[in-house]
Design a protein around this motif. Structure first.
Motif, PDB file in Angstrom:
ATOM      1  N   ALA A 155      20.518  -3.428 -38.975  1.00 10.81           N
ATOM      2  CA  ALA A 155      19.854  -3.280 -37.765  1.00 10.81           C
ATOM      3  C   ALA A 155      19.921  -4.227 -36.581  1.00 10.81           C
ATOM      4  O   ALA A 155      20.316  -3.877 -35.467  1.00 10.81           O
ATOM      5  CB  ALA A 155      18.283  -3.024 -38.021  1.00 10.81           C
ATOM      6  N   GLN A 156      20.134  -5.389 -37.038  1.00 10.34           N
ATOM      7  CA  GLN A 156      20.217  -6.475 -36.233  1.00 10.34           C
ATOM      8  C   GLN A 156      21.631  -6.366 -35.636  1.00 10.34           C
ATOM      9  O   GLN A 156      22.128  -6.415 -34.256  1.00 10.34           O
ATOM     10  CB  GLN A 156      20.305  -7.933 -36.895  1.00 10.34           C
ATOM     11  CG  GLN A 156      18.958  -8.059 -37.403  1.00 10.34           C
ATOM     12  CD  GLN A 156      17.944  -8.394 -35.999  1.00 10.34           C
ATOM     13  OE1 GLN A 156      17.225  -7.625 -35.686  1.00 10.34           O
ATOM     14  NE2 GLN A 156      17.827  -9.462 -35.538  1.00 10.34           N
ATOM     15  N   ALA A 157      22.712  -5.896 -36.517  1.00 10.45           N
ATOM     16  CA  ALA A 157      24.239  -5.880 -36.000  1.00 10.45           C
ATOM     17  C   ALA A 157      24.053  -4.687 -34.894  1.00 10.45           C
ATOM     18  O   ALA A 157      24.942  -4.637 -34.069  1.00 10.45           O
ATOM     19  CB  ALA A 157      25.019  -5.518 -37.234  1.00 10.45           C
ATOM     20  N   LEU A 158      23.515  -3.426 -35.148  1.00 12.62           N
ATOM     21  CA  LEU A 158      23.542  -2.390 -34.340  1.00 12.62           C
ATOM     22  C   LEU A 158      22.995  -3.087 -32.762  1.00 12.62           C
ATOM     23  O   LEU A 158      23.389  -2.639 -31.928  1.00 12.62           O
ATOM     24  CB  LEU A 158      22.831  -1.340 -34.979  1.00 12.62           C
ATOM     25  CG  LEU A 158      22.673  -0.037 -34.069  1.00 12.62           C
ATOM     26  CD1 LEU A 158      24.014   0.672 -34.201  1.00 12.62           C
ATOM     27  CD2 LEU A 158      21.458   1.155 -34.728  1.00 12.62           C
ATOM     28  N   LEU A 159      21.677  -3.532 -33.071  1.00 10.38           N
ATOM     29  CA  LEU A 159      21.045  -4.022 -31.767  1.00 10.38           C
ATOM     30  C   LEU A 159      21.765  -5.047 -31.272  1.00 10.38           C
ATOM     31  O   LEU A 159      21.660  -5.096 -29.859  1.00 10.38           O
ATOM     32  CB  LEU A 159      19.482  -4.622 -32.045  1.00 10.38           C
ATOM     33  CG  LEU A 159      18.665  -3.478 -32.643  1.00 10.38           C
ATOM     34  CD1 LEU A 159      17.268  -4.255 -32.988  1.00 10.38           C
ATOM     35  CD2 LEU A 159      18.488  -2.569 -31.489  1.00 10.38           C
TER      36      LEU A 159
ATOM     37  N   LEU B  14      11.253  -2.105 -37.808  1.00  8.88           N
ATOM     38  CA  LEU B  14      10.409  -2.002 -38.846  1.00  8.88           C
ATOM     39  C   LEU B  14      10.461  -1.837 -40.136  1.00  8.88           C
ATOM     40  O   LEU B  14      10.400  -2.447 -41.251  1.00  8.88           O
ATOM     41  CB  LEU B  14       8.852  -1.637 -38.439  1.00  8.88           C
ATOM     42  CG  LEU B  14       8.237  -2.484 -37.183  1.00  8.88           C
ATOM     43  CD1 LEU B  14       6.959  -1.747 -36.574  1.00  8.88           C
ATOM     44  CD2 LEU B  14       7.597  -3.987 -37.693  1.00  8.88           C
ATOM     45  N   VAL B  15      11.223  -0.400 -40.064  1.00  5.45           N
ATOM     46  CA  VAL B  15      11.483   0.278 -41.476  1.00  5.45           C
ATOM     47  C   VAL B  15      12.809  -0.749 -42.097  1.00  5.45           C
ATOM     48  O   VAL B  15      12.735  -0.783 -43.131  1.00  5.45           O
ATOM     49  CB  VAL B  15      11.814   1.806 -41.407  1.00  5.45           C
ATOM     50  CG1 VAL B  15      12.413   2.265 -42.371  1.00  5.45           C
ATOM     51  CG2 VAL B  15      10.599   2.479 -40.702  1.00  5.45           C
ATOM     52  N   ALA B  16      13.613  -1.104 -41.152  1.00  3.78           N
ATOM     53  CA  ALA B  16      14.686  -1.860 -41.868  1.00  3.78           C
ATOM     54  C   ALA B  16      14.110  -3.045 -42.327  1.00  3.78           C
ATOM     55  O   ALA B  16      14.773  -3.336 -43.443  1.00  3.78           O
ATOM     56  CB  ALA B  16      15.482  -2.281 -40.485  1.00  3.78           C
TER      57      ALA B  16
ATOM     58  N   GLY C 291      12.242   4.483 -26.303  1.00  2.61           N
ATOM     59  CA  GLY C 291      12.673   3.357 -27.054  1.00  2.61           C
ATOM     60  C   GLY C 291      11.765   2.560 -28.115  1.00  2.61           C
ATOM     61  O   GLY C 291      12.058   1.960 -28.841  1.00  2.61           O
ATOM     62  N   SER C 292      10.555   3.083 -28.035  1.00 10.47           N
ATOM     63  CA  SER C 292       9.750   2.662 -29.151  1.00 10.47           C
ATOM     64  C   SER C 292      10.110   3.063 -30.472  1.00 10.47           C
ATOM     65  O   SER C 292       9.776   2.540 -31.514  1.00 10.47           O
ATOM     66  CB  SER C 292       8.209   3.170 -28.815  1.00 10.47           C
ATOM     67  OG  SER C 292       8.120   4.278 -28.687  1.00 10.47           O
ATOM     68  N   VAL C 293      10.825   4.105 -30.327  1.00 12.00           N
ATOM     69  CA  VAL C 293      11.380   4.546 -31.804  1.00 12.00           C
ATOM     70  C   VAL C 293      12.275   3.501 -32.410  1.00 12.00           C
ATOM     71  O   VAL C 293      12.246   3.201 -33.661  1.00 12.00           O
ATOM     72  CB  VAL C 293      12.457   5.935 -31.634  1.00 12.00           C
ATOM     73  CG1 VAL C 293      12.798   6.356 -32.785  1.00 12.00           C
ATOM     74  CG2 VAL C 293      11.506   6.972 -31.168  1.00 12.00           C
ATOM     75  N   LEU C 294      12.819   2.777 -31.511  1.00 16.27           N
ATOM     76  CA  LEU C 294      13.681   1.812 -31.875  1.00 16.27           C
ATOM     77  C   LEU C 294      12.734   0.608 -32.818  1.00 16.27           C
ATOM     78  O   LEU C 294      13.305  -0.037 -33.796  1.00 16.27           O
ATOM     79  CB  LEU C 294      14.607   0.668 -30.783  1.00 16.27           C
ATOM     80  CG  LEU C 294      15.728   1.239 -30.386  1.00 16.27           C
ATOM     81  CD1 LEU C 294      16.106   0.430 -29.094  1.00 16.27           C
ATOM     82  CD2 LEU C 294      16.729   1.327 -31.254  1.00 16.27           C
TER      83      LEU C 294
END
Lengths: 130, 127
Positions: free
Chosen positions: A56-60, A43-45, A35-38
């Protein structure tokens, strides 16, 4: 080393409560590592700019993204509470069988309470259930 | 007087090599992660409705950026130490075990570096 019988027979042996918590500690630890890969992705996004951040927000925010985050929060709180239990053992406290049982139940109650509070506040901040 | 067999002494294997360091750093990172993870979880919850600028402004604070890097380093070091033990317990083929351990170290080192660069870029970046 022939195929001698091994003990315990995990297929038919009912794990004691403490053993279930122990293997759950491991499982949540490995799950949180994945999960920490998320976190790195998030952060990269942000570093990549607004477009990537909104993606990223849409995906999450999809149902599977939220489900993943829910399991992450549950795993985090379990691993955190049970980890503190381990630190007490490391310091030499809480080894009585009755205490081990009680602290185990406290871990489960705290995990559920913290997860519920987190998602209750989260839903409040997001302006109600979508 | 040593209770080891001559073969055991020659191989140099036994307890008290680097096991204490592994155990100690797992505890140090665990203790560090208690406040760091709770702080991060609380921050994320309160930023749920926030737009891009608000998130960037938050990370741009030197204290937030520093604590995020501390979080990432502690988190992945803790994860590495934990996953290492899981692999050592369940992977019994010696060659495969070493390969997976090295692979995990590469992946986690890369993740720490990528996350740190991302945080620093947000913290010191223009616009």
């Amino acid at each position: 080393m022939a195929h001698r019988p091994l003990s315990p027979h995990l297929q038919i042996y009912r794990l004691p409560f403490a053993a279930i918590l122990s293997i759950t500690h491991r499982l949540t630890g490995v799950f949180l590592t994945l999960g920490s890969v998320l976190l790195v992705y998030w952060l990269v996004a942000i570093a990549s700019g607004e477009t990537a951040y909104l993606e990223a927000q849409a995906l999450l925010g999809t149902w599977y993204g939220l489900l993943g985050l829910f399991f992450c929060s549950f795993a985090l709180y379990f691993h955190l509470c049970n980890g503190v239990r381990h630190l007490f053992w490391d310091a030499g406290y809480g080894f009585e069988l009755k205490t081990v049982d009680t602290s185990g139940h406290i871990v489960i109650i705290l995990t559920v309470v913290l997860t519920v509070i987190t998602w209750f506040i989260g839903i409040l901040f997001s302006g109600g259930p979508a | 007087m040593s209770l080891k067999t001559p073969l055991g002494r020659a191989r140099g294997l036994g307890s008290a090599k680097t096991g204490v360091s592994h155990w100690w750093w797992q505890r140090i990172t665990a203790v560090a992660l208690i406040p760091l993870s709770l702080w991060f979880a609380a921050s994320i919850i309160t930023m749920i409705g926030a737009d891009y600028d608000a998130v960037v402004t938050w990370i741009r604070s030197p204290i937030v950026a520093a604590f995020l890097i501390l979080l990432v380093v502690s988190l992945f070091y803790h994860a590495l130490l934990g996953v290492q033990v899981v692999i050592e317990d369940y992977v019994h083929n010696e060659g495969l075990k070493v390969a997976v351990l090295v692979g995990i170290q590469f992946i986690i080192s890369a993740l720490v570096l990528v996350a740190s660069i991302a945080i620093l870029r947000i913290a010191v970046g223009g616009t």
